[in-house]
Design an enzyme around this catalytic site. Structure first.
Site, PDB file in Angstrom:
ATOM      1  N   CYS A 243       2.328   9.869   7.136  1.00  0.00           N
ATOM      2  CA  CYS A 243       2.244  11.328   7.025  1.00  0.00           C
ATOM      3  C   CYS A 243       1.560  12.024   8.209  1.00  0.00           C
ATOM      4  O   CYS A 243       2.183  12.228   9.241  1.00  0.00           O
ATOM      5  CB  CYS A 243       1.559  11.688   5.707  1.00  0.00           C
ATOM      6  SG  CYS A 243       1.967  13.351   5.102  1.00  0.00           S
TER       7      CYS A 243
ATOM      8  N   LYS B 262      -4.176   4.244   7.051  1.00  0.00           N
ATOM      9  CA  LYS B 262      -3.900   5.539   7.695  1.00  0.00           C
ATOM     10  C   LYS B 262      -5.043   5.932   8.627  1.00  0.00           C
ATOM     11  O   LYS B 262      -6.196   6.033   8.208  1.00  0.00           O
ATOM     12  CB  LYS B 262      -3.709   6.597   6.615  1.00  0.00           C
ATOM     13  CG  LYS B 262      -3.292   7.972   7.120  1.00  0.00           C
ATOM     14  CD  LYS B 262      -3.103   8.909   5.926  1.00  0.00           C
ATOM     15  CE  LYS B 262      -2.602  10.286   6.336  1.00  0.00           C
ATOM     16  NZ  LYS B 262      -2.476  11.169   5.140  1.00  0.00           N
TER      17      LYS B 262
ATOM     18  N   GLU C 258       4.538   8.229   0.591  1.00  0.00           N
ATOM     19  CA  GLU C 258       3.087   8.049   0.640  1.00  0.00           C
ATOM     20  C   GLU C 258       2.499   8.136  -0.775  1.00  0.00           C
ATOM     21  O   GLU C 258       2.918   8.951  -1.580  1.00  0.00           O
ATOM     22  CB  GLU C 258       2.475   9.145   1.511  1.00  0.00           C
ATOM     23  CG  GLU C 258       0.957   9.106   1.618  1.00  0.00           C
ATOM     24  CD  GLU C 258       0.400  10.269   2.427  1.00  0.00           C
ATOM     25  OE1 GLU C 258      -0.720  10.148   2.933  1.00  0.00           O
ATOM     26  OE2 GLU C 258       1.088  11.316   2.550  1.00  0.00           O
TER      27      GLU C 258
END
Length: 262
Positions: free
Chosen positions: A146, A112, A46
């Site tokens: 994540c 995200k 990431e």
């Protein structure tokens, strides 16, 4: 597009230079250039050009910027797909955006969804609203980022994807959760599941031990580095073998039906 039953994937566990895209690109280019020409997919952590920074206005790039062009150049040069997330500015918003760059230079992207509130990511970055399923060499791939890992509904295998992957900056104090949740995602979705995490210590003093890993359909681990060291792990995923396991157990046939509200 050519299809393949065996997908050979390089998982690059690396330290990152804080908010220094040019140096990080240089380091990753050395690692990627040294890979075999038979790699199908390269997975980076990431925010691989900057580390997990909230200084978006300082490091943000555009979809026409240096890192995107660099990814397209490397993907074409190595005839491999490359995936990782970077900070993107678009329409006066900042996104923690995952880029899946095909060997052709074409790009699939995913913003995200679950911004990390504990670090104030939600105050800086706009959240995504759509999942992305990438079609690549006959494989359906679901790439996430994540903190998304903590939300199983978002990862639920409703499209019969073949590979679930996470790119991350997941710190040492909560690494047991990383290990446990990745294994759970593999089992409940009956899918190969990959997690690529960074190593090192960032400018805020957070330590990262990596624990980059690959699980198979039944949650068996067949590649992992939990030593906190830089390493490129190579894994070979067998689609036919996975399909046979799914056909034998049929667990996905009993999954719950639901609609995700935005």
């Amino acid at each position: 597009m050519n299809t393949t039953n065996i997908l050979k994937v390089a998982l690059i566990q690396s330290d990152l230079v804080w908010e220094n895209p040019s140096e990080n690109r240089k380091r990753f280019e050395e690692k990627i250039s040294g890979l075999s020409d038979k790699i199908d997919l390269v997975v980076l952590p990431e925010m691989f050009t900057t580390g997990f920074t909230m200084n978006a206005s300082i490091v943000a790039e555009t979809m026409e910027g240096e890192t995107v062009q660099w990814l397209q150049y490397l993907a074409q040069k190595k005839s491999t797909a490359i995936v990782g997330s970077i900070v993107i500015r678009e329409n006066d918003c900042f996104y923690n955006r995952l880029l899946f760059v095909h060997p052709s230079g074409n790009i699939d992207s995913y913003n995200k969804k679950h911004t990390f509130t504990l670090a104030g990511e939600h105050e800086v970055f706009s959240a995504g609203t759509e999942r992305t399923i990438v079609d690549y060499k006959g494989w359906k791939i679901c790439p996430l980022i994540c903190y998304d890992l903590r939300f199983p509904v978002w990862a639920r295998n409703t499209e019969n994807y073949d590979l679930l992957l996470y790119v991350a900056s997941w710190p040492k104090p909560r690494i047991e959760a990383w290990d446990s949740l990745l294994k759970a995602r593999a089992i409940e979705n009956m899918s190969y599941t990959i997690g690529v995490n960074r190593v090192g210590v960032d400018v805020n003093g957070y330590e990262y031990t990596g624990n980059t890993v690959c699980y198979d359909t039944l949650g068996n681990c067949f590649a992992k580095n939990n030593q906190g060291t830089e390493e490129v792990l190579i894994v070979e995923l067998n689609k036919e073998a996975q399909t046979k396991i799914r056909d034998r157990f049929c667990f996905l046939d009993d999954r719950d039906a639901f609609v995700i509200k935005k």
